[in-house]
Write a protein that holds these residues in place. Sequence first.
Motif, PDB file in Angstrom:
ATOM      1  N   LYS A 235       0.239  -1.317   0.298  1.00 42.77           N
ATOM      2  CA  LYS A 235       0.081   0.003  -0.281  1.00 42.77           C
ATOM      3  C   LYS A 235       0.984   1.662   0.181  1.00 42.77           C
ATOM      4  O   LYS A 235       2.377   1.068   0.935  1.00 42.77           O
ATOM      5  N   LEU A 236       0.374   2.355  -0.963  1.00 41.80           N
ATOM      6  CA  LEU A 236       1.256   3.617  -1.316  1.00 41.80           C
ATOM      7  C   LEU A 236       1.060   3.981   0.090  1.00 41.80           C
ATOM      8  O   LEU A 236       0.094   4.319   0.887  1.00 41.80           O
ATOM      9  N   PRO A 237       2.458   4.602   1.200  1.00 47.06           N
ATOM     10  CA  PRO A 237       1.974   5.607   2.046  1.00 47.06           C
ATOM     11  C   PRO A 237       1.667   6.700   2.074  1.00 47.06           C
ATOM     12  O   PRO A 237       1.438   7.878   0.715  1.00 47.06           O
ATOM     13  N   GLU A 238       1.192   7.218   2.574  1.00 45.42           N
ATOM     14  CA  GLU A 238       0.632   9.000   2.608  1.00 45.42           C
ATOM     15  C   GLU A 238       1.705   9.834   2.856  1.00 45.42           C
ATOM     16  O   GLU A 238       2.423   9.759   3.817  1.00 45.42           O
ATOM     17  N   ILE A 239       1.952  10.665   2.255  1.00 49.40           N
ATOM     18  CA  ILE A 239       2.684  11.436   2.043  1.00 49.40           C
ATOM     19  C   ILE A 239       3.046  12.611   3.588  1.00 49.40           C
ATOM     20  O   ILE A 239       3.792  12.801   4.344  1.00 49.40           O
ATOM     21  N   GLY A 240       1.673  13.659   3.741  1.00 49.07           N
ATOM     22  CA  GLY A 240       1.983  14.262   4.590  1.00 49.07           C
ATOM     23  C   GLY A 240       2.631  15.741   4.518  1.00 49.07           C
ATOM     24  O   GLY A 240       2.590  15.669   3.767  1.00 49.07           O
ATOM     25  N   SER A 241       2.999  15.809   5.570  1.00 46.26           N
ATOM     26  CA  SER A 241       3.776  17.102   5.588  1.00 46.26           C
ATOM     27  C   SER A 241       5.572  17.343   5.410  1.00 46.26           C
ATOM     28  O   SER A 241       5.872  16.012   5.456  1.00 46.26           O
ATOM     29  N   MET A 242       5.450  17.908   3.988  1.00 49.77           N
ATOM     30  CA  MET A 242       6.816  18.340   3.169  1.00 49.77           C
ATOM     31  C   MET A 242       7.120  19.385   4.529  1.00 49.77           C
ATOM     32  O   MET A 242       8.615  19.576   3.812  1.00 49.77           O
ATOM     33  N   HIS A 243       7.831  19.724   5.579  1.00 44.64           N
ATOM     34  CA  HIS A 243       7.796  21.045   6.235  1.00 44.64           C
ATOM     35  C   HIS A 243       9.044  20.029   6.774  1.00 44.64           C
ATOM     36  O   HIS A 243       8.664  19.206   7.844  1.00 44.64           O
ATOM     37  N   LEU A 244       9.865  21.030   6.198  1.00 52.65           N
ATOM     38  CA  LEU A 244      11.424  20.800   7.702  1.00 52.65           C
ATOM     39  C   LEU A 244      11.497  21.751   8.382  1.00 52.65           C
ATOM     40  O   LEU A 244      12.266  22.623   8.328  1.00 52.65           O
ATOM     41  N   GLY A 245      12.367  21.310   9.524  1.00 55.58           N
ATOM     42  CA  GLY A 245      11.991  22.544  11.193  1.00 55.58           C
ATOM     43  C   GLY A 245      13.642  23.378  10.881  1.00 55.58           C
ATOM     44  O   GLY A 245      14.622  22.419  10.087  1.00 55.58           O
ATOM     45  N   ARG A 246      14.000  23.636  11.656  1.00 54.89           N
ATOM     46  CA  ARG A 246      14.990  24.659  11.649  1.00 54.89           C
ATOM     47  C   ARG A 246      16.151  23.899  11.662  1.00 54.89           C
ATOM     48  O   ARG A 246      16.875  23.783  11.320  1.00 54.89           O
ATOM     49  N   SER A 247      15.700  23.259  13.327  1.00 54.71           N
ATOM     50  CA  SER A 247      16.916  22.328  13.998  1.00 54.71           C
ATOM     51  C   SER A 247      16.870  21.409  12.973  1.00 54.71           C
ATOM     52  O   SER A 247      18.711  20.696  12.799  1.00 54.71           O
TER      53      SER A 247
END
Length: 517
Positions: A235-247
């Motif tokens: 099953k193809l996983p959900e992509i979800g958020s692509m945000h990268l935190g500053r840390s």
Amino acid sequence: MDQIVLGFTELLQPSVLMMLAIGVFAGLIVGSIPGMNENIAFAVFIPFSFSLPAEQALALMVGIYCAAAAGGAIPAIMIRVPGTASALLTTVNGNAMARKGQAGQALSIAMTSSVLGGLLSALVLLVFAPVLATIALRFGYVENAALTILGLSSVVGLLSGNVLKGILSAALGLLISTIGFSQVTGYPRYTFGSVNLIEGIPFVPILVGLFGVAAVFDLLQDQIKGRRDNNESEKLPEIGSMHLGRSLICRLVPTWLTSATIGNLIGMLPGAGMLMAIYIAYDQAGRRFRKKFEGRAGEPKWDDGAPEGIAAPEAANNAVTASSMVPLLSLGIPGNSTSALFIGAMALHGLVPGPLLFTQHADIAWMIMVAFLACNILMGPVAYIVIRTVSRLVFSIPKNVMVGLILLLCLLGAYSDGNNLFNVWVALGAGVVAYLMKVSNIPLGPAILGLVLGSQMEASIANSLSISRGSWFVFIDPVNHPISVAMLLLAAVMWIAPILRGLRHLRASYFSAGTSN
């Protein structure tokens, strides 16, 4: 600075910029298709660039080259199947993150790493290619002969596996390059009475076969193996958020810089290729991760979802793209198999890579270099669109349909080079040879370099001996030809290094065996 402005003036024409954008989009799509890669995309798109002006055609190829290397990470992370060979190691940690519900973050790390590695690589190309081209203007027949020997030696010397198989591969490429009219005598050789071979093996069809048709055989093999093992698709996983935190960004900066540096250095070595770069970068990132992060609370194990395991190979593989063009544009020697295909794209438009390119076609040369810079800037937002929309559609294509489509495009591309059915047979034959070489663990890279450099080496050596009245000492004359001597010494080091390494291992194993007894 004036030359860079000249390159941007050429690139910023609406038609040229549009072709670059199409190339980026097409490259990301190609990278998203398991079994496809930048070599196949090049082989398929080269014939279709016949009708385009040189600047539009080469901008298209630059976009495909850069973006396909980055696009291979998409299926590697989402379905654990690398779209390109350069995404092989991205599969390990990338898919592990996707299974943990962090697919979006893994994809964002991969694309950010690719863009940063590509930007640094483009800057290296802008700085070093013109410098090398200026030096190369001093090259004569003797220096060019030594340069071709150095190019072939770099491949053999950098082989990590069976060196003998690498030498055989290079010899096969050199042998193929001798087919057709001799540049020295003017007589046809190894044509077997065929008029189709008088001018030699057609370059574009043989490259289409070596990469495209061979990939079709690989896909067929995987399909047969999957049916035999009754594998079911996950099953193809959900992509979800692509945000990268500053840390996380601050944490990955050292990995990005180190991996991009490794990719740039290896990219400038003729024949080294992306795989060597990603393995070295991956190893260095693994050492740093185990030392600084592994064992801490909330940190995964290496090979089980470490962000550095995605950042390192992706930064390294895209750093190779532009830096591999440094020896090609300045010296006429391809840095890897894909840049060898770039020679074919340039040849179709009457352009010969090398130092004269910067004097006879300065606008095109600088346009190519700034195109790598613009391509990586454009790749970020386009990758986001592809990930969110097109990639899911690509993953749903049945593999048997994909195999037939790839084969059709490859054979159509081969036929389009001169509208000759003989080219189709050349492509099919080259595909069979490439597949047998892969099965036999014989590397393809040395054969490609031998094919590209063979005729240049033959002509340079013959002209050098003619000037020296048959004396071979002209190549090791430190007074009149110091550059030739330096390059031949470096070539000798590349041949001797694997032998010394093997003797060192034998000695170590002998003493360890003696100690245990």
